[in-house]
Structure formats: C-alpha cells, structure tokens
Design a protein around this motif. Structure first.
Motif, PDB file in Angstrom:
ATOM      1  N   ASP A  68       0.831  -1.216   0.000  1.00 55.95           N
ATOM      2  CA  ASP A  68       0.000   0.000   0.000  1.00 55.95           C
ATOM      3  C   ASP A  68       0.861   1.259   0.000  1.00 55.95           C
ATOM      4  N   ARG A  69       1.932   1.228   0.761  1.00 60.25           N
ATOM      5  CA  ARG A  69       2.788   2.402   0.895  1.00 60.25           C
ATOM      6  C   ARG A  69       3.599   2.662  -0.376  1.00 60.25           C
ATOM      7  N   TYR A  70       4.079   1.602  -0.993  1.00 60.49           N
ATOM      8  CA  TYR A  70       4.904   1.717  -2.205  1.00 60.49           C
ATOM      9  C   TYR A  70       4.191   0.976  -3.340  1.00 60.49           C
ATOM     10  N   VAL A  71       3.278   1.660  -3.999  1.00 63.42           N
ATOM     11  CA  VAL A  71       2.419   1.057  -5.024  1.00 63.42           C
ATOM     12  C   VAL A  71       3.233   0.437  -6.165  1.00 63.42           C
ATOM     13  N   ILE A  72       4.365   1.030  -6.453  1.00 65.86           N
ATOM     14  CA  ILE A  72       5.187   0.529  -7.555  1.00 65.86           C
ATOM     15  C   ILE A  72       5.650  -0.908  -7.307  1.00 65.86           C
ATOM     16  N   LEU A  73       5.733  -1.323  -6.042  1.00 66.21           N
ATOM     17  CA  LEU A  73       6.150  -2.689  -5.721  1.00 66.21           C
ATOM     18  C   LEU A  73       5.115  -3.721  -6.160  1.00 66.21           C
ATOM     19  N   ASN A  74       3.847  -3.300  -6.341  1.00 65.87           N
ATOM     20  CA  ASN A  74       2.807  -4.230  -6.814  1.00 65.87           C
ATOM     21  C   ASN A  74       3.132  -4.756  -8.205  1.00 65.87           C
ATOM     22  N   ASN A  75       3.785  -3.939  -9.008  1.00 61.23           N
ATOM     23  CA  ASN A  75       4.092  -4.330 -10.388  1.00 61.23           C
ATOM     24  C   ASN A  75       5.438  -5.042 -10.519  1.00 61.23           C
ATOM     25  N   LEU A  76       6.124  -5.209  -9.400  1.00 63.20           N
ATOM     26  CA  LEU A  76       7.445  -5.823  -9.431  1.00 63.20           C
ATOM     27  C   LEU A  76       7.333  -7.297  -9.072  1.00 63.20           C
ATOM     28  N   ALA A  77       7.473  -8.142 -10.085  1.00 58.26           N
ATOM     29  CA  ALA A  77       7.387  -9.586  -9.851  1.00 58.26           C
ATOM     30  C   ALA A  77       8.728 -10.099  -9.329  1.00 58.26           C
ATOM     31  N   PRO A  78       8.701 -11.008  -8.362  1.00 60.00           N
ATOM     32  CA  PRO A  78       9.969 -11.548  -7.865  1.00 60.00           C
ATOM     33  C   PRO A  78      10.657 -12.353  -8.970  1.00 60.00           C
ATOM     34  N   PRO A  79      11.963 -12.204  -9.095  1.00 56.59           N
ATOM     35  CA  PRO A  79      12.664 -12.985 -10.124  1.00 56.59           C
ATOM     36  C   PRO A  79      12.682 -14.463  -9.760  1.00 56.59           C
ATOM     37  N   VAL A  80      12.715 -15.301 -10.767  1.00 53.28           N
ATOM     38  CA  VAL A  80      12.800 -16.745 -10.548  1.00 53.28           C
ATOM     39  C   VAL A  80      14.272 -17.082 -10.320  1.00 53.28           C
ATOM     40  N   LEU A  81      14.568 -17.568  -9.127  1.00 54.97           N
ATOM     41  CA  LEU A  81      15.946 -17.905  -8.796  1.00 54.97           C
ATOM     42  C   LEU A  81      16.330 -19.226  -9.436  1.00 54.97           C
ATOM     43  N   SER A  82      17.579 -19.308  -9.865  1.00 53.65           N
ATOM     44  CA  SER A  82      18.068 -20.529 -10.507  1.00 53.65           C
ATOM     45  C   SER A  82      19.369 -20.951  -9.832  1.00 53.65           C
ATOM     46  N   ILE A  83      20.021 -21.941 -10.376  1.00 51.39           N
ATOM     47  CA  ILE A  83      21.300 -22.409  -9.818  1.00 51.39           C
ATOM     48  C   ILE A  83      22.485 -21.617 -10.394  1.00 51.39           C
ATOM     49  N   ASN A  84      22.230 -20.801 -11.402  1.00 54.56           N
ATOM     50  CA  ASN A  84      23.299 -20.009 -12.026  1.00 54.56           C
ATOM     51  C   ASN A  84      23.656 -18.808 -11.146  1.00 54.56           C
ATOM     52  N   SER A  85      24.872 -18.325 -11.290  1.00 56.54           N
ATOM     53  CA  SER A  85      25.304 -17.124 -10.563  1.00 56.54           C
ATOM     54  C   SER A  85      24.700 -15.882 -11.207  1.00 56.54           C
ATOM     55  N   ASP A  86      24.558 -14.839 -10.397  1.00 55.19           N
ATOM     56  CA  ASP A  86      24.132 -13.549 -10.935  1.00 55.19           C
ATOM     57  C   ASP A  86      25.214 -13.033 -11.882  1.00 55.19           C
ATOM     58  N   MET A  87      24.801 -12.284 -12.881  1.00 54.20           N
ATOM     59  CA  MET A  87      25.753 -11.696 -13.824  1.00 54.20           C
ATOM     60  C   MET A  87      25.429 -10.226 -14.005  1.00 54.20           C
ATOM     61  N   VAL A  88      26.464  -9.415 -14.095  1.00 52.73           N
ATOM     62  CA  VAL A  88      26.259  -7.998 -14.372  1.00 52.73           C
ATOM     63  C   VAL A  88      26.302  -7.837 -15.886  1.00 52.73           C
ATOM     64  N   MET A  89      25.251  -7.268 -16.425  1.00 56.69           N
ATOM     65  CA  MET A  89      25.145  -7.056 -17.866  1.00 56.69           C
ATOM     66  C   MET A  89      25.254  -5.568 -18.150  1.00 56.69           C
ATOM     67  N   GLY A  90      25.656  -5.255 -19.343  1.00 59.05           N
ATOM     68  CA  GLY A  90      25.763  -3.860 -19.746  1.00 59.05           C
ATOM     69  C   GLY A  90      25.651  -3.740 -21.244  1.00 59.05           C
ATOM     70  N   ASN A  91      25.898  -2.567 -21.745  1.00 59.18           N
ATOM     71  CA  ASN A  91      25.894  -2.342 -23.185  1.00 59.18           C
ATOM     72  C   ASN A  91      27.289  -1.932 -23.614  1.00 59.18           C
ATOM     73  N   ASP A  92      27.742  -2.478 -24.742  1.00 65.97           N
ATOM     74  CA  ASP A  92      29.021  -2.024 -25.271  1.00 65.97           C
ATOM     75  C   ASP A  92      28.812  -0.687 -25.964  1.00 65.97           C
ATOM     76  N   ILE A  93      29.856  -0.160 -26.563  1.00 72.36           N
ATOM     77  CA  ILE A  93      29.806   1.177 -27.160  1.00 72.36           C
ATOM     78  C   ILE A  93      28.780   1.250 -28.297  1.00 72.36           C
ATOM     79  N   ALA A  94      28.501   0.097 -28.929  1.00 72.88           N
ATOM     80  CA  ALA A  94      27.531   0.051 -30.023  1.00 72.88           C
ATOM     81  C   ALA A  94      26.099  -0.122 -29.513  1.00 72.88           C
ATOM     82  N   GLY A  95      25.929  -0.337 -28.194  1.00 75.85           N
ATOM     83  CA  GLY A  95      24.599  -0.502 -27.630  1.00 75.85           C
ATOM     84  C   GLY A  95      24.143  -1.942 -27.530  1.00 75.85           C
ATOM     85  N   ASN A  96      25.021  -2.898 -27.843  1.00 76.29           N
ATOM     86  CA  ASN A  96      24.673  -4.312 -27.750  1.00 76.29           C
ATOM     87  C   ASN A  96      24.797  -4.794 -26.310  1.00 76.29           C
TER      88      ASN A  96
END
Length: 194
Positions: free
Chosen positions: A69-97
């Motif tokens: 109720d206090r933070y309405v935006i949290l209603n639209n945030l679905a919990p991620p499905v956890l897996s056995i893989n490690s977390d990875m930091v992703m980004g975009n290269d200079i070309a935007g890929n």
C-alpha cells in the motif's frame, strides 16, 4: 562518474546471492533503495546487506504487507525466478549491444573517441620499448615510409632509443652535471636495440 554510468549496467539474477537487493540495479524500475525508505527497510526486519535471494521466499517477496500500500510501484514488481546459475552484471558495449560486464566495455564507454593520428604507428608498435614511447609521443613524431618491414622495425627501435637516451643525456647534463661521450651514448643506444 557514478552518475555517468548509472543505468548502463543491470544485474541479471541467477541465484540472487551476489546482487544487493537494495543498491544494485536488477529490476526494470530502479534500485529499491530509491523507492523504499531506509527506516522502512530497517523497521521491516530487513538488512541493508540483504541480497536478492534474502528478500524472496518460495517465489514470493518477504517484505511486510503494508509496503504494497505504501509503495504502489512494488505491486508491479514480480519476484525474479531464482536458478542455480550465478548472478551476472550485464551492460551495453559502445555500439549498444547487450553484453556481460567488463572493465574494457566501461573504458570504451568513458574514454574520449578521436581518429587515429598519422604518426600512431611510429610511436606505438609491437616491438616498441615502452619507456621510450612516452618521449616519442610527447615529441609527436611523424612516420616515414620504408618498404622493408624488418628495416622499419629496426629504424623505429633506433629512433625511439635515440630520442630516449638523448633526452636522458640532456637531463643528466642539466641536472646532474655529468655527461657521457658521444661514443658512450652510441654504445648505450646500440646495446639497447641489439
């Protein structure tokens, strides 16, 4: 620097053990610390050191019910499905890929981009002696063309070594009041390049 890079990298959740639940960007909105007040996190029984896996229990959020109720935006945030893989930091290269985070991608994003100058190959080449190239770079040497590749390499090495040792001799004479003879200077350059 942080403002420049903000939004460029996002955590791809695997098992949720590496990504900070509050401070890292891992959802489609923004870091949760920008949404949920610090006092509510602490009063809700959560820790600022919590990882994403710590705020999920059996595919449901562990936060207090009144947050919805206090933070309405949290209603639209679905919990991620956890897996056995490690977390990875992703980004975009200079070309935007989209790509896996690396320091080289950050450097390519942050560094100033300019066309290669014509004297580049004279100063920077695979057989160069690094301590000599700085002086070459400072003097902005223009390259000259010679057909034989082996001769080019030798000439580049001789040129770089000559500039370096002549500059070193200049500094020695100015600041140490000592000097070498021309033959000693020649022998030093020759032994370096040989």
């Amino acid at each position: 620097m942080r403002d420049v890079l903000r939004g460029r990298f996002i955590h791809d959740i695997g098992d949720g053990t590496i990504t900070s639940a509050w401070f890292d960007e891992w959802n489609d909105v923004e870091p949760l610390i920008n949404i949920v007040r610090l006092c509510d996190i602490v009063n809700g029984g959560m820790l600022l050191t919590d990882q994403v896996c710590d705020i999920i229990d059996q595919a449901k959020w562990r936060w207090p019910p009144d947050w919805v109720d206090r933070y309405v935006i949290l209603n639209n945030l679905a919990p991620p499905v956890l897996s056995i893989n490690s977390d990875m930091v992703m980004g975009n290269d200079i070309a935007g890929n989209k790509c896996v985070f690396s320091i080289s991608h950050v450097w390519e994003y942050l560094r100033p981009h300019a066309p290669i100058v014509e004297w580049y190959s004279m100063v920077w080449f695979s057989q160069c002696i690094p301590r000599h190239t700085f002086v070459d770079f400072v003097l902005l040497v223009s390259p000259f063309a010679i057909r034989n590749v082996a001769r080019i390499v030798v000439i580049k090495l001789l040129f770089a070594a000559s500039i370096y040792y002549v500059w070193q001799e200049r500094n020695r004479r100015l600041f140490k009041k000592g000097n070498r003879s021309a033959m000693q200077l020649y022998e030093t350059i020759y032994s370096t390049v040989r």
